[in-house]
Design an enzyme around this catalytic site. Sequence first.
Site, mmCIF file in Angstrom:
data_model
loop_
_atom_site.group_PDB
_atom_site.id
_atom_site.type_symbol
_atom_site.label_atom_id
_atom_site.label_comp_id
_atom_site.label_asym_id
_atom_site.label_seq_id
_atom_site.Cartn_x
_atom_site.Cartn_y
_atom_site.Cartn_z
ATOM 1 C CG ASP A 225 -1.909 -0.769 0.648
ATOM 2 O OD1 ASP A 225 -2.454 -1.366 -0.409
ATOM 3 O OD2 ASP A 225 -2.676 -1.044 1.505
ATOM 4 C CE1 TYR A 228 -4.572 2.922 1.284
ATOM 5 C CE2 TYR A 228 -1.871 3.956 1.412
ATOM 6 C CZ TYR A 228 -3.410 2.832 2.262
ATOM 7 O OH TYR A 228 -3.264 2.155 2.613
ATOM 8 C CG ASN A 281 -5.743 -3.489 -0.330
ATOM 9 O OD1 ASN A 281 -4.687 -3.431 1.160
ATOM 10 N ND2 ASN A 281 -6.615 -3.121 -0.011
ATOM 11 C CG HIS A 373 -8.380 -5.612 6.580
ATOM 12 N ND1 HIS A 373 -8.647 -5.620 4.958
ATOM 13 C CD2 HIS A 373 -7.439 -4.091 6.668
ATOM 14 C CE1 HIS A 373 -9.256 -4.180 4.646
ATOM 15 N NE2 HIS A 373 -7.966 -3.704 5.533
ATOM 16 C CG HIS A 400 -4.006 -5.292 4.226
ATOM 17 N ND1 HIS A 400 -4.847 -4.581 3.889
ATOM 18 C CD2 HIS A 400 -4.939 -6.262 4.551
ATOM 19 C CE1 HIS A 400 -6.441 -5.690 2.997
ATOM 20 N NE2 HIS A 400 -6.392 -6.377 4.012
ATOM 21 C CB VAL A 401 -4.355 -4.732 10.511
ATOM 22 C CG1 VAL A 401 -5.527 -3.661 11.201
ATOM 23 C CG2 VAL A 401 -5.214 -5.450 9.555
ATOM 24 C CG HIS A 402 -4.877 1.817 7.741
ATOM 25 N ND1 HIS A 402 -5.498 2.028 7.550
ATOM 26 C CD2 HIS A 402 -4.138 0.580 7.043
ATOM 27 C CE1 HIS A 402 -5.821 2.230 5.823
ATOM 28 N NE2 HIS A 402 -4.951 0.896 5.661
#
Length: 506
Positions: A225, A228, A281, A373, A400-402
Site C-alpha cells: 500500500d 493510495y 491491495n 480485515h 494492511h491493518v492500520h
Amino acid sequence: MVFPLRLFCAVAIAGFIFVDGGGVSIPSTLDGPFEPVTVPFDESLRGNAVDLPDSDPRVKRRVKGFEPEQISISLSANYHSVWISWITGESQIGYNIKPLDPKTVASVVRYGMIRQPLTHEATGYSLVYNQLYPFEGLQNYTSGIIHHVRLTGLNPNTLYYYRCGDPSRQAWSKVDSFKTMPVSGPRNYPDRIAVVGDLGLTYNTTTTISHLISNKPDLVLLVGDVTYANLYLTNGTGSDCYSCSFPQSPIHETYQPRWDYWGRFMQNLVSKVPIMVVEGNHEIEEQARGQTFAAYSSRFAFPSEESGSSSTFYYSFDAGGIHFIMLGAYIAYNKSEDQYKWLERDLANVDRSKTPWLVATWHPPWYSSYKAHYREVECMRVAMEELLYSYGVDIVFNGHVHAYERSNRVYNYTLDPCGPVYITVGDGGNREKMAIKHADDPGQCPEPSTTPDEYMGGFCATNFTSGPAAGKFCWDQQPDFSALRESSFGHGILEVKNETWALWTW
C-alpha cells in the site's frame, strides 16, 4: 518501544527484544509468551491523515526536460548488485494522451567509490506504462520514461557514488551515494532496517518518514500500500473511502499523478537508502482489459530474476546474515501454483550458517485481532503457514491493518516457541486513517461470509475448533497470540545484533 528477539529451536529461534510496550525493563522472546496488552486509544494520535495537495512544493516536478527525477535504489539478491531507477520526461493525464518513446532517452549510470571521477558505467532498460479506462468521461494516463539499471560487481559494505541520466542529452542527476549490504555471514548485518506499511502521502506520512530518516536506516522495507492513488477519480477528486463516495463508478478509478507525487517526495530518502517493496491491495489498480498492478510492476525494480522468481509479486534477497522472503497475497499461492513452488525452492536453498535469520513479508496479516480485515487471507495462511513454519521463519512483517500489533510466537493459532513473531505495521499514515475496533470487542465480530479478500476470493475461515475460542469465529477477549496492540501511526526499526539476538523498536 523496544523488544529483543532471540534464536533457538529446530533451526534457531530469534532472540527478539521488543521496545514497543513501555515500562523500564526490556523483555525478550525468551520471557514470553506475554499476557495480551491493549494500549488505550489516544484520539490525539490520529494525527493529520490528510493528503498533501498537488500544490505542495514537495510533490511538484522540479527538473527540466529529460533530467532524472523520482530516483530510487533497490537491492538485488545479494550484496554485489543493486538497481538504480528513475523517471525522465513528463507524464500525461487526459483524453488524448501520447505515450513517450522510451528509445529516445538512454538509461546510464556512472558510479565509483570516489565522487569524482565516476569511473564505472552501466546501462539498463526503460519503459512507459499506461493506465487506460474504456469508459467515456474517464481520463487516461501515460507515465514518464521509467529507467532501471543494475550495477554489478560491487564490494560489500562499501559507499558508492553515482549519477544517472542520458549523456547524449547532458541530462544528468546530481551525484548521490548509497552503501552496499554486508556480505552474508552470521556476524554481518546492516545496522538498522526500517519497516513501514500503508504509507500513502498525507501530512502524517511526512511525519513518519521524517522520524524514519532520523533513525538513519541502511534499508527500508515497505510492506505494501504505497500511494493510495486508487482513492481518487481520474479527475483528481479524492476520498477517505472510495466505495462510500463513488458507488456509481463503472470501474475503480485511480489518479496516477499521485504516484509521481510520492516518487518526488520519497526521493530524498530512497535515492540514498535502498527500498524493497511488496504489493498491497491498493496497488491492484484495475484498468482496461483487466490489467492490474501496472504502476507497481513498472515503477520499482525487483530482484525477481536474480532470486529465481518469474514475478514482481514475490522474490527474495539477502541483507548480510538475513534472508528476506517477499510474498504475494494477490497472486495464486496454493501448493500447485508457481509462487508456492518457488517458495519451496527458495527456502530449500537458504543456508542458515550464512543467513541465520529468516524474515518473511507480505501485505495482509494472518494474525490480527482487529475487526478491519479480520481473517481476510485465511486461505493464504492455510496454504503456506506449514511450509514457513517447517523452515523456521523467525519474523513476519505485514501491513494492511492500520494499526500496530505484535504477536507472541504462534503457529496455527496456538502459542508455539518455534513459531514466528508476527508484526503488523500498517500504520504509516495513509488517509484511510486508523483501525480502532477489535474483533473481540462486544458486538464487533464480523459475519464470517464478509471476511474473505474480494480480489482473491475463497473461504477458509471457519470457527475455531480448539483453545479458548473453540466453537466461535472470534475471541471474547484479546487473543493469547496478540502480545501488544495499539492504534497509532508509526514505523519500526529492526537491528540484528548477531546470529541469535535482534532488537525491534516501534
